[in-house]
Scaffold this motif. Structure first.
Motif, PDB file in Angstrom:
ATOM      1  N   ILE A 339       0.855  -1.206   0.000  1.00  0.00           N
ATOM      2  CA  ILE A 339       0.000   0.000   0.000  1.00  0.00           C
ATOM      3  C   ILE A 339       0.883   1.246   0.000  1.00  0.00           C
ATOM      4  O   ILE A 339       0.675   2.187  -0.772  1.00  0.00           O
ATOM      5  CB  ILE A 339      -0.952  -0.027   1.218  1.00  0.00           C
ATOM      6  CG1 ILE A 339      -1.929  -1.192   1.079  1.00  0.00           C
ATOM      7  CG2 ILE A 339      -1.696   1.305   1.335  1.00  0.00           C
ATOM      8  CD1 ILE A 339      -2.729  -1.482   2.336  1.00  0.00           C
ATOM      9  N   LYS A 340       1.908   1.239   0.855  1.00  0.00           N
ATOM     10  CA  LYS A 340       2.819   2.387   0.892  1.00  0.00           C
ATOM     11  C   LYS A 340       3.509   2.576  -0.453  1.00  0.00           C
ATOM     12  O   LYS A 340       3.666   3.694  -0.957  1.00  0.00           O
ATOM     13  CB  LYS A 340       3.874   2.174   1.996  1.00  0.00           C
ATOM     14  CG  LYS A 340       3.287   2.195   3.399  1.00  0.00           C
ATOM     15  CD  LYS A 340       4.353   2.049   4.475  1.00  0.00           C
ATOM     16  CE  LYS A 340       4.870   0.640   4.562  1.00  0.00           C
ATOM     17  NZ  LYS A 340       5.735   0.401   5.741  1.00  0.00           N
ATOM     18  N   ASP A 341       3.894   1.452  -1.044  1.00  0.00           N
ATOM     19  CA  ASP A 341       4.577   1.499  -2.329  1.00  0.00           C
ATOM     20  C   ASP A 341       3.648   2.066  -3.415  1.00  0.00           C
ATOM     21  O   ASP A 341       4.092   2.837  -4.278  1.00  0.00           O
ATOM     22  CB  ASP A 341       4.981   0.074  -2.703  1.00  0.00           C
ATOM     23  CG  ASP A 341       6.272   0.030  -3.498  1.00  0.00           C
ATOM     24  OD1 ASP A 341       7.274   0.582  -3.002  1.00  0.00           O
ATOM     25  OD2 ASP A 341       6.277  -0.529  -4.599  1.00  0.00           O
ATOM     26  N   ALA A 342       2.368   1.690  -3.334  1.00  0.00           N
ATOM     27  CA  ALA A 342       1.392   2.190  -4.311  1.00  0.00           C
ATOM     28  C   ALA A 342       1.205   3.692  -4.148  1.00  0.00           C
ATOM     29  O   ALA A 342       1.069   4.423  -5.139  1.00  0.00           O
ATOM     30  CB  ALA A 342       0.065   1.456  -4.146  1.00  0.00           C
ATOM     31  N   GLU A 372      12.829   8.832  -4.087  1.00  0.00           N
ATOM     32  CA  GLU A 372      12.551   9.900  -3.125  1.00  0.00           C
ATOM     33  C   GLU A 372      11.150   9.734  -2.530  1.00  0.00           C
ATOM     34  O   GLU A 372      10.962   9.823  -1.318  1.00  0.00           O
ATOM     35  CB  GLU A 372      12.668  11.262  -3.841  1.00  0.00           C
ATOM     36  CG  GLU A 372      12.391  12.466  -2.963  1.00  0.00           C
ATOM     37  CD  GLU A 372      12.036  13.691  -3.812  1.00  0.00           C
ATOM     38  OE1 GLU A 372      12.616  13.855  -4.914  1.00  0.00           O
ATOM     39  OE2 GLU A 372      11.137  14.455  -3.390  1.00  0.00           O
ATOM     40  N   LEU A 373      10.174   9.452  -3.399  1.00  0.00           N
ATOM     41  CA  LEU A 373       8.794   9.314  -2.929  1.00  0.00           C
ATOM     42  C   LEU A 373       8.639   8.077  -2.038  1.00  0.00           C
ATOM     43  O   LEU A 373       7.958   8.098  -1.022  1.00  0.00           O
ATOM     44  CB  LEU A 373       7.829   9.260  -4.114  1.00  0.00           C
ATOM     45  CG  LEU A 373       7.716  10.584  -4.894  1.00  0.00           C
ATOM     46  CD1 LEU A 373       7.029  10.369  -6.241  1.00  0.00           C
ATOM     47  CD2 LEU A 373       6.976  11.639  -4.065  1.00  0.00           C
ATOM     48  N   ARG A 374       9.294   6.989  -2.421  1.00  0.00           N
ATOM     49  CA  ARG A 374       9.242   5.791  -1.578  1.00  0.00           C
ATOM     50  C   ARG A 374       9.884   6.056  -0.220  1.00  0.00           C
ATOM     51  O   ARG A 374       9.399   5.586   0.815  1.00  0.00           O
ATOM     52  CB  ARG A 374       9.959   4.627  -2.264  1.00  0.00           C
ATOM     53  CG  ARG A 374       9.145   3.959  -3.341  1.00  0.00           C
ATOM     54  CD  ARG A 374       9.838   2.707  -3.847  1.00  0.00           C
ATOM     55  NE  ARG A 374       8.922   1.845  -4.581  1.00  0.00           N
ATOM     56  CZ  ARG A 374       8.924   1.669  -5.900  1.00  0.00           C
ATOM     57  NH1 ARG A 374       9.827   2.311  -6.645  1.00  0.00           N
ATOM     58  NH2 ARG A 374       8.057   0.861  -6.479  1.00  0.00           N
ATOM     59  N   SER A 375      10.975   6.815  -0.244  1.00  0.00           N
ATOM     60  CA  SER A 375      11.721   7.023   1.002  1.00  0.00           C
ATOM     61  C   SER A 375      10.916   7.832   2.017  1.00  0.00           C
ATOM     62  O   SER A 375      11.240   7.853   3.194  1.00  0.00           O
ATOM     63  CB  SER A 375      13.064   7.703   0.711  1.00  0.00           C
ATOM     64  OG  SER A 375      12.838   9.061   0.364  1.00  0.00           O
ATOM     65  N   GLN A 376       9.855   8.499   1.538  1.00  0.00           N
ATOM     66  CA  GLN A 376       9.004   9.247   2.469  1.00  0.00           C
ATOM     67  C   GLN A 376       8.053   8.324   3.227  1.00  0.00           C
ATOM     68  O   GLN A 376       7.387   8.743   4.165  1.00  0.00           O
ATOM     69  CB  GLN A 376       8.179  10.300   1.699  1.00  0.00           C
ATOM     70  CG  GLN A 376       9.030  11.380   1.053  1.00  0.00           C
ATOM     71  CD  GLN A 376       8.230  12.213   0.054  1.00  0.00           C
ATOM     72  OE1 GLN A 376       7.019  12.078  -0.051  1.00  0.00           O
ATOM     73  NE2 GLN A 376       8.924  13.065  -0.682  1.00  0.00           N
ATOM     74  N   GLN A 377       7.946   7.101   2.783  1.00  0.00           N
ATOM     75  CA  GLN A 377       7.015   6.169   3.417  1.00  0.00           C
ATOM     76  C   GLN A 377       7.651   5.526   4.651  1.00  0.00           C
ATOM     77  O   GLN A 377       8.864   5.343   4.736  1.00  0.00           O
ATOM     78  CB  GLN A 377       6.561   5.098   2.413  1.00  0.00           C
ATOM     79  CG  GLN A 377       5.744   5.658   1.247  1.00  0.00           C
ATOM     80  CD  GLN A 377       4.429   6.307   1.695  1.00  0.00           C
ATOM     81  OE1 GLN A 377       3.712   5.781   2.546  1.00  0.00           O
ATOM     82  NE2 GLN A 377       4.132   7.490   1.149  1.00  0.00           N
TER      83      GLN A 377
END
Lengths: 624, 624
Positions: A339-342, A372-377
């Motif tokens: 879900i986070k990855d999505a 970058e966007l994934r790393s915010q999760q």
């Protein structure tokens, strides 16, 4: 880093290697050929820089490939994913051997055809797997040659600035992530050993050792593992690892090194390198009926320490099998991670849509943005493999990785393929989407739709308990085949839980025959594709969970299975020729997009990511 | 004949066999277990009465099965086709081992679990194939036991009235049937030997020898073969056969025994039994680099004559591969044979429709009628396997053969399944149809329709050149699987041309992994089924020819293949739930029936068989 898509110049290196092949410092008699497999001493798929010997000698840096150098020839075998890449990375001294094509000889056949009579073929016994050794040795022997072990690795001999072996800090994982303590895993392993009358088990695969002890490391990029061996008996557990890593009090407490709860759960620790001599000592003390389990894919060096009469080689270890069937905690973690990855990918695609028209987004900057966007999760650890971010013709290079000299700008005129994934503390992801930000051609849409049909055929397949994954592979190809198309890679691989993105013992491939039957709780990828050389690449990949299926009947009470997608990222409707889809397939797409909305939409809402939410809602409108 | 479905009483036989196992007349030390494979010295699937040793000892007379007798136990392994039949034919002294079920141990595992330490397991080396010997020996050795050869067959020792080995007259086949002279076949074989640097080839499979010499016999019921061996070198051809059979002037002329055209095409003849000593003599004179090709499925006895360094075992011989790809003459012959066969079956079904309401037709009389009608067709030689004519619950016994004590009357209330075929001089047939002469139940129609969907999915499949048949197996099952159903047998087998109805090296099965890729000109069966134990059986079988397929695209110029049905017998529309069919499937049925009308209708017309023609026209009306 020497990872350029321009060929590596290998004249001088090959000269030095061939000199070493004749240098009697390394063996009693010169060898006429030297094999350089791609693995490390643990037969890892991804390897640390110090182990990249095949890349060092030939320039090709894909994940699979074997180089062989003779006095006259140098050849490198790799599979369909890498034909283009390998041909670009190797210079004229090398012959590319395209595995899977009818005209390509096997390594054995090729050696037999080029070697003079009575040749010696050398290999480092730590790097070659025992089963490969056996097959190769048999073939060479029957042709009058012999396969010999070379203790000094000849690549290391000519590799002047070889990096040292990494030794990163260890991470301990609690019950909330693993669902099962290492003590329980040891107990389950011993129960399997009792059942099969086995007295010792030698663990050599790094992901199995990490899973067993609920520890993680970062010795190998993208794979949260650490260099170690383990040997488990009924009263002892021996862990071989750089002892400096065990100074951390958290690790000591986790492993109960200072206060074991029970004597049989006392972990004895040894230096990494001493596994060979310790195993020798264990073997010297064996009773006549004692049997040692070791994977037939373990190194030839370690396997041959065990006398044949005591050796019980297995294609998959009990740890590999146990690890593949995820427990409820792991499944929950994998769902959360997806879900986070999505969320990150919805954001990426919304961003790309805005930015691409400006002409400023490249393959590399898109990949960086995704990271970058994934790393915010929450609980993000790192990527699970190098992002494949590819535009137009680069998309046809199946395991492409953008480099400054190949980097293309994303445009409204070319197909964009992104295959990426991450490690989160609760799970591992791997997803591929193929999109067009302008107007795709009829042929691109046609191919995309065949690939989608294949993806759905696997994902929606219902099959009996006990079915092996390779029996599902043709479902993914039927629509492509009908139009004379195909793809030269397998359809799916096992996926670890905060572990390697590729793991055994199950998969979906025309090539895999030793796979184990699929079971509820296993997690695999479903990723058919189509690649038009020089033009575009298409792949659609979800990670899917094996779940029980409800069927109208139940033949012989065997029960049935099907897949539940864990990946919940919209599939671009613009790329579909919906007229080619059956009603059942359209229903599948709509139901899948409904779940994306429901599950990922709620999370986007919660995280307040409005633009991505709007993108998701628009991209998941039902098709008719 | 002792082929009854009531169990054979084996108490006394087992006592005698166990006594022989301890009798030092046969070996230096007693053996603790004795393996009785089902084949003969040529590893034939169908065998002559003198070779039915497994049936003699346990009572089970199916075509596949291995019996093992220990001091305490007696067990027999067979596959899903035969579970019911075997359980009915064996008495309580025997344990039925159901192969393919998860809980069933392999023969090796079972032996290891029941044998006392250091046991000796005996087997007749002529009857066990070399590859089976190797696997069994390895497994037993690793568990501390040993596999030993027993030269006297211990079943023959206790078999008082064992029949003698048949020696029927030989038939010569001219160019109009074979399309290729035996001289050309020898030349092609030698070219393959040159290509692979092989100096001798040992032929042990009876159908390969019959094919090579364009000869047929009738030593084994249903299989037009004769007991023989052949050894081919570059300058000699040695044929081992009962020499009395070569007295026939037609055979002598055909083989040019009295006036060979060239020295290297001179056939030297030897008595059948002397193959062992002749091969020994050849091996004694080998040069250091000489290699002998022998199939790894050849007998252990003959294989072990060849010193390991000179042995080049192959999974399929060049004869097996050459024989599988039919030439234009053979294809034409197979087509003609299938038209004649369809004429006979149309007549049978028209007759059944009239006769069944009278209540006088039984499984046996229907099978006899089918044989009678076939025998009226030109060049009819005999049946190609025992007719499976089964009503209601008998249909669920996959390889059922009606016997007086099981014989049911055909009725308007039960499903009728007939799987039958014939040998004609121009080709071999094998066809299964399932029919209802009253009103089938909704469930029977549902199952029939799933089976039909599977049959069509394989028959209409388009796939790339180089695809192995096992990759198509799941297509046949997908519709059944979706409803929780399945069948426990493969989907197809190779079919010989006036030769064995089952032949390698290709097939369509989830079990076959060593199959060779399908090629245009190969001929296989397509026969999915569904079996509801105690109630009914459904199977739909056509023999199909592999042909090139025209596709919209042509990825990497590989070309595509598909199937063309050779069998042209209507599929009963009454059994179909046409609502479950897709439009594509309905189109397939209509096109198939159109071809039946066109081709078989014309032949029925020509032969003046009016009732059958009327039946054909009615049964092939298009569905909507």
């Amino acid at each position: 880093m020497d990872k350029a898509m321009s060929p590596k110049i290998t004249v001088e290196l090959l000269r030095q290697l061939r000199q070493a092949m004749k240098n009697c410092k390394y063996f009693s008699e010169p060898i006429q050929a030297y094999i350089v497999p791609s693995g490390d001493a643990h037969q890892s798929e991804y390897i640390a820089p110090c182990d990249c010997r095949r890349e060092f000698i030939c320039g090709f840096n894909g994940s699979a490939g074997t180089a062989i150098v003779t006095e006259q020839h140098a050849a490198m075998w790799t599979d369909g994913r890498y034909f283009l890449q390998a041909s670009q990375q190797m210079d004229n001294n090398w012959t590319l051997m395209k595995m899977g094509l009818k005209e390509t000889p096997t390594q054995e056949d090729w050696l037999i055809s080029v070697l003079p009579e009575n040749s010696k073929v050398g290999v480092d016994p730590w790097i070659i797997a025992a089963d490969q050794w056996t097959n190769m040795s048999k073939a060479l022997t029957s042709a009058g040659h012999s396969l010999v072990t070379v203790q000094d690795n000849l690549i290391d001999v000519v590799w002047e600035e070889r990096p040292s072996r990494p030794s990163t800090p260890l991470i301990t994982l609690g019950h909330e992530y693993t669902g099962l303590s290492w003590q329980d895993k040891i107990t389950a392993l011993r129960a399997k050993m009792t059942e099969r009358k086995i007295t010792w088990f030698v663990a050599t695969a790094l992901d199995e050792i990490a899973w067993l002890f609920n520890l993680r490391g970062s010795d190998i990029e993208y794979n949260p593992v650490f260099f170690a061996y383990a040997i488990v008996g009924f009263n002892t557990i021996r862990l071989f690892v750089d002892l400096k890593r065990l100074a951390d009090p958290a690790v000591r407490a986790h492993l109960q090194l200072d206060s074991p709860s029970k004597p049989e759960l006392n972990i004895q620790t040894f230096p990494y390198e001493s596994v060979y001599t310790e195993l020798q000592a264990i073997c010297a003390a064996l009773g006549p009926k004692d049997k040692i389990w070791i994977c037939d894919k373990a190194s030839c060096a370690l396997t041959q320490v065990i006398p044949k009469a005591h050796r019980s080689p297995i294609p998959y270890t009990p740890l590999c099998l146990a690890k593949a069937v995820k427990n409820a905690t792991e499944i929950q973690g994998m769902k959360m991670a997806h879900i986070k990855d999505a969320v990150a990918l919805c954001e990426l695609f919304a961003w790309l849509e805005k930015e691409i028209p400006k002409g400023t987004v490249t393959e590399i900057s898109a990949a960086d943005k995704a990271e970058e966007l994934r790393s915010q999760q929450k609980d993000f650890v790192g990527l699970s493999f190098p992002t494949i971010s590819s535009v137009g013709p680069n998309g046809a290079i199946i395991h492409y990785r953008p480099l400054p000299e190949t980097n293309r700008t994303l445009s409204m005129n070319e197909v964009y393929l992104i295959d990426s994934g991450a490690q989160y503390t609760d799970g591992t992801t791997d997803v591929t989407r193929t999109m067009h930000f302008g107007t795709p051609s009829a042929f691109e849409k046609e191919c995309f739709t065949y690939v989608l049909k294949g993806h759905i055929a696997v994902s929606a397949a219902v099959f009996p308990n006990g079915t092996k994954g390779h029996l599902l592979d043709s479902f993914a190809r039927a629509a492509l085949w009908e139009s004379g198309l195909d793809y030269l890679h397998g359809t799916g691989h096992g996926v670890g839980c905060f572990l390697n993105v590729h793991e055994g013992p199950c998969g979906i491939s025309y090539k895999t025959f030793a796979d184990e039957p699929l079971e509820a709780g296993m997690i695999v990828s479903d990723e058919p594709g189509y690649y038009e050389d020089g033009s575009f690449g298409i792949r659609l990949e979800n990670v899917v969970l094996v779940v029980p299926a409800k069927t109208k009947h139940n033949y012989r009470n065997r029960g049935s299975l099907t897949f539940e997608p864990l990946t919940l990222v919209p599939i671009q409707v613009k790329m579909m020729n919906t007229e080619l889809l059956t009603q059942k397939e359209r229903d599948w797409v709509n139901e899948y997009h409904r779940r994306c909305r429901e599950v990922v939409g709620a999370e986007l809402e919660k995280q307040g990511r409005k633009e991505a939410l709007a993108w998701l809602m628009r991209e998941t409108q039902p098709i008719v």
